[in-house]
Scaffold this motif. Sequence first.
Motif, PDB file in Angstrom:
ATOM      1  N   PRO A  42       0.797  -1.240   0.000  1.00 52.49           N
ATOM      2  CA  PRO A  42       0.000   0.000   0.000  1.00 52.49           C
ATOM      3  C   PRO A  42       0.828   1.288   0.000  1.00 52.49           C
ATOM      4  N   GLN A  43       1.918   1.370   0.679  1.00 54.96           N
ATOM      5  CA  GLN A  43       2.730   2.579   0.767  1.00 54.96           C
ATOM      6  C   GLN A  43       3.961   2.503  -0.152  1.00 54.96           C
ATOM      7  N   SER A  44       3.823   1.750  -1.221  1.00 52.39           N
ATOM      8  CA  SER A  44       4.992   1.586  -2.091  1.00 52.39           C
ATOM      9  C   SER A  44       5.394   2.901  -2.759  1.00 52.39           C
ATOM     10  N   PHE A  45       4.434   3.754  -3.101  1.00 50.23           N
ATOM     11  CA  PHE A  45       4.784   5.028  -3.730  1.00 50.23           C
ATOM     12  C   PHE A  45       5.600   5.912  -2.784  1.00 50.23           C
ATOM     13  N   ARG A  46       5.238   5.849  -1.475  1.00 49.93           N
ATOM     14  CA  ARG A  46       5.965   6.646  -0.498  1.00 49.93           C
ATOM     15  C   ARG A  46       7.369   6.090  -0.272  1.00 49.93           C
ATOM     16  N   VAL A  47       7.441   4.776  -0.123  1.00 53.00           N
ATOM     17  CA  VAL A  47       8.750   4.145   0.107  1.00 53.00           C
ATOM     18  C   VAL A  47       9.654   4.320  -1.105  1.00 53.00           C
ATOM     19  N   GLY A  48       9.093   4.187  -2.295  1.00 53.48           N
ATOM     20  CA  GLY A  48       9.903   4.369  -3.498  1.00 53.48           C
ATOM     21  C   GLY A  48      10.440   5.787  -3.620  1.00 53.48           C
ATOM     22  N   GLY A  49       9.607   6.780  -3.310  1.00 54.03           N
ATOM     23  CA  GLY A  49      10.086   8.167  -3.337  1.00 54.03           C
ATOM     24  C   GLY A  49      11.180   8.422  -2.324  1.00 54.03           C
ATOM     25  N   ILE A  50      11.013   7.819  -1.126  1.00 53.61           N
ATOM     26  CA  ILE A  50      12.062   7.973  -0.107  1.00 53.61           C
ATOM     27  C   ILE A  50      13.373   7.356  -0.587  1.00 53.61           C
ATOM     28  N   LEU A  51      13.298   6.214  -1.269  1.00 56.06           N
ATOM     29  CA  LEU A  51      14.521   5.580  -1.779  1.00 56.06           C
ATOM     30  C   LEU A  51      15.219   6.472  -2.825  1.00 56.06           C
ATOM     31  N   VAL A  52      14.441   7.125  -3.663  1.00 52.19           N
ATOM     32  CA  VAL A  52      15.054   8.025  -4.656  1.00 52.19           C
ATOM     33  C   VAL A  52      15.748   9.186  -3.951  1.00 52.19           C
ATOM     34  N   GLY A  53      15.085   9.780  -2.953  1.00 52.14           N
ATOM     35  CA  GLY A  53      15.722  10.868  -2.206  1.00 52.14           C
ATOM     36  C   GLY A  53      16.957  10.412  -1.460  1.00 52.14           C
ATOM     37  N   VAL A  54      16.893   9.212  -0.858  1.00 55.12           N
ATOM     38  CA  VAL A  54      18.064   8.689  -0.148  1.00 55.12           C
ATOM     39  C   VAL A  54      19.220   8.440  -1.113  1.00 55.12           C
ATOM     40  N   ALA A  55      18.911   8.035  -2.342  1.00 56.83           N
ATOM     41  CA  ALA A  55      19.976   7.831  -3.321  1.00 56.83           C
ATOM     42  C   ALA A  55      20.735   9.135  -3.584  1.00 56.83           C
ATOM     43  N   LEU A  56      20.006  10.242  -3.728  1.00 61.75           N
ATOM     44  CA  LEU A  56      20.674  11.519  -3.946  1.00 61.75           C
ATOM     45  C   LEU A  56      21.443  11.970  -2.703  1.00 61.75           C
ATOM     46  N   LEU A  57      20.893  11.754  -1.536  1.00 60.65           N
ATOM     47  CA  LEU A  57      21.623  12.090  -0.316  1.00 60.65           C
ATOM     48  C   LEU A  57      22.887  11.245  -0.175  1.00 60.65           C
ATOM     49  N   THR A  58      22.794   9.985  -0.600  1.00 59.16           N
ATOM     50  CA  THR A  58      23.994   9.136  -0.589  1.00 59.16           C
ATOM     51  C   THR A  58      25.057   9.685  -1.532  1.00 59.16           C
ATOM     52  N   GLY A  59      24.629  10.170  -2.697  1.00 54.71           N
ATOM     53  CA  GLY A  59      25.580  10.777  -3.621  1.00 54.71           C
ATOM     54  C   GLY A  59      26.262  11.990  -3.018  1.00 54.71           C
ATOM     55  N   ALA A  60      25.514  12.814  -2.279  1.00 56.69           N
ATOM     56  CA  ALA A  60      26.121  13.963  -1.616  1.00 56.69           C
ATOM     57  C   ALA A  60      27.141  13.527  -0.569  1.00 56.69           C
ATOM     58  N   GLY A  61      26.791  12.466   0.191  1.00 54.61           N
ATOM     59  CA  GLY A  61      27.734  11.982   1.186  1.00 54.61           C
ATOM     60  C   GLY A  61      29.005  11.404   0.570  1.00 54.61           C
ATOM     61  N   LEU A  62      28.851  10.624  -0.511  1.00 52.00           N
ATOM     62  CA  LEU A  62      30.034  10.082  -1.190  1.00 52.00           C
ATOM     63  C   LEU A  62      30.899  11.195  -1.796  1.00 52.00           C
ATOM     64  N   ARG A  63      30.236  12.218  -2.313  1.00 48.79           N
ATOM     65  CA  ARG A  63      30.999  13.335  -2.899  1.00 48.79           C
ATOM     66  C   ARG A  63      31.815  14.054  -1.840  1.00 48.79           C
ATOM     67  N   ARG A  64      31.297  14.082  -0.629  1.00 52.12           N
ATOM     68  CA  ARG A  64      32.031  14.747   0.459  1.00 52.12           C
ATOM     69  C   ARG A  64      33.111  13.859   1.046  1.00 52.12           C
ATOM     70  N   ALA A  65      32.856  12.571   1.152  1.00 48.76           N
ATOM     71  CA  ALA A  65      33.779  11.707   1.876  1.00 48.76           C
ATOM     72  C   ALA A  65      34.925  11.198   1.012  1.00 48.76           C
ATOM     73  N   LEU A  66      34.689  10.938  -0.265  1.00 46.43           N
ATOM     74  CA  LEU A  66      35.699  10.320  -1.116  1.00 46.43           C
ATOM     75  C   LEU A  66      36.481  11.372  -1.895  1.00 46.43           C
ATOM     76  N   PRO A  67      37.786  11.193  -2.055  1.00 45.68           N
ATOM     77  CA  PRO A  67      38.564  12.151  -2.860  1.00 45.68           C
ATOM     78  C   PRO A  67      38.266  12.062  -4.347  1.00 45.68           C
ATOM     79  N   SER A  68      37.919  10.854  -4.822  1.00 44.56           N
ATOM     80  CA  SER A  68      37.610  10.654  -6.240  1.00 44.56           C
ATOM     81  C   SER A  68      36.370   9.780  -6.335  1.00 44.56           C
ATOM     82  N   VAL A  69      35.394  10.234  -7.097  1.00 43.39           N
ATOM     83  CA  VAL A  69      34.126   9.508  -7.212  1.00 43.39           C
ATOM     84  C   VAL A  69      33.800   9.175  -8.658  1.00 43.39           C
ATOM     85  N   GLY A  70      34.735   9.331  -9.563  1.00 43.36           N
ATOM     86  CA  GLY A  70      34.494   8.969 -10.950  1.00 43.36           C
ATOM     87  C   GLY A  70      33.494   9.901 -11.611  1.00 43.36           C
TER      88      GLY A  70
END
Length: 210
Positions: free
Chosen positions: A134-162
């Motif tokens: 039933p809440q798949s649309f909400r969970v899926g949207g949260i996963l997309v947002g978390v993916a972008l937040l993960t990208g921000a964290g990797l960009r900050r933590a790693l010296p090279s991210v390809g």
Amino acid sequence: MTSRVSTQGAPGAGDPDEEREPAAPTDAAPKDGAATDGAAKDLAAADPAPQDFEAKDSAEAQAPAEGSDKGAAAPDAPGRSRRPPAVTTDTARPEGGGRAAPGDAPAPARQWPLLTVLGLTALGLFVVGTDLFPQSFRVGGILVGVALLTGAGLRRALPSVGMLAVRSRFTDMVTYGVMGGLIVLLALMVQPAPWLRIPFLEDILHLTIT
């Protein structure tokens, strides 16, 4: 008798027929010759031969070519312009755009930060698209947002991210972080039965719609 004696006694008023001592020889002739030679040299310097003009023109024609060769060999020479060229032939790699794994690693391993973000985004879209619960649309949207937040964290933590690096480190962090945070916030507040209620945001939404 008296007048003769007085005439002989005056040294400066001698007889006009009296012989005078010859004057000392002068070097007027050599001086005149030297002056003539100097004038001739001045004329030669003022009116150069046609061969001199040709040699000068050839030297001036070769000077710009040599200058251009030196400029191409040493672009950072002092006194030269450091402005970028009018036509660019390539694109500079962004800060931290190097591979995230050693060069002998396979291509997917060298781009694992980008693949991580894309994998989480694809998973979120899959959950939204399949509507497994039933809440798949909400969970899926949260996963997309978390993916972008993960990208921000990797960009900050790693010296090279390809290929995850698009612009400067700060710009990528702000872009990924703001977009990911907004997507998560909207997924939590989406109707029906929102998981998060922020009154002033709901009032803004109602005013915008009505």
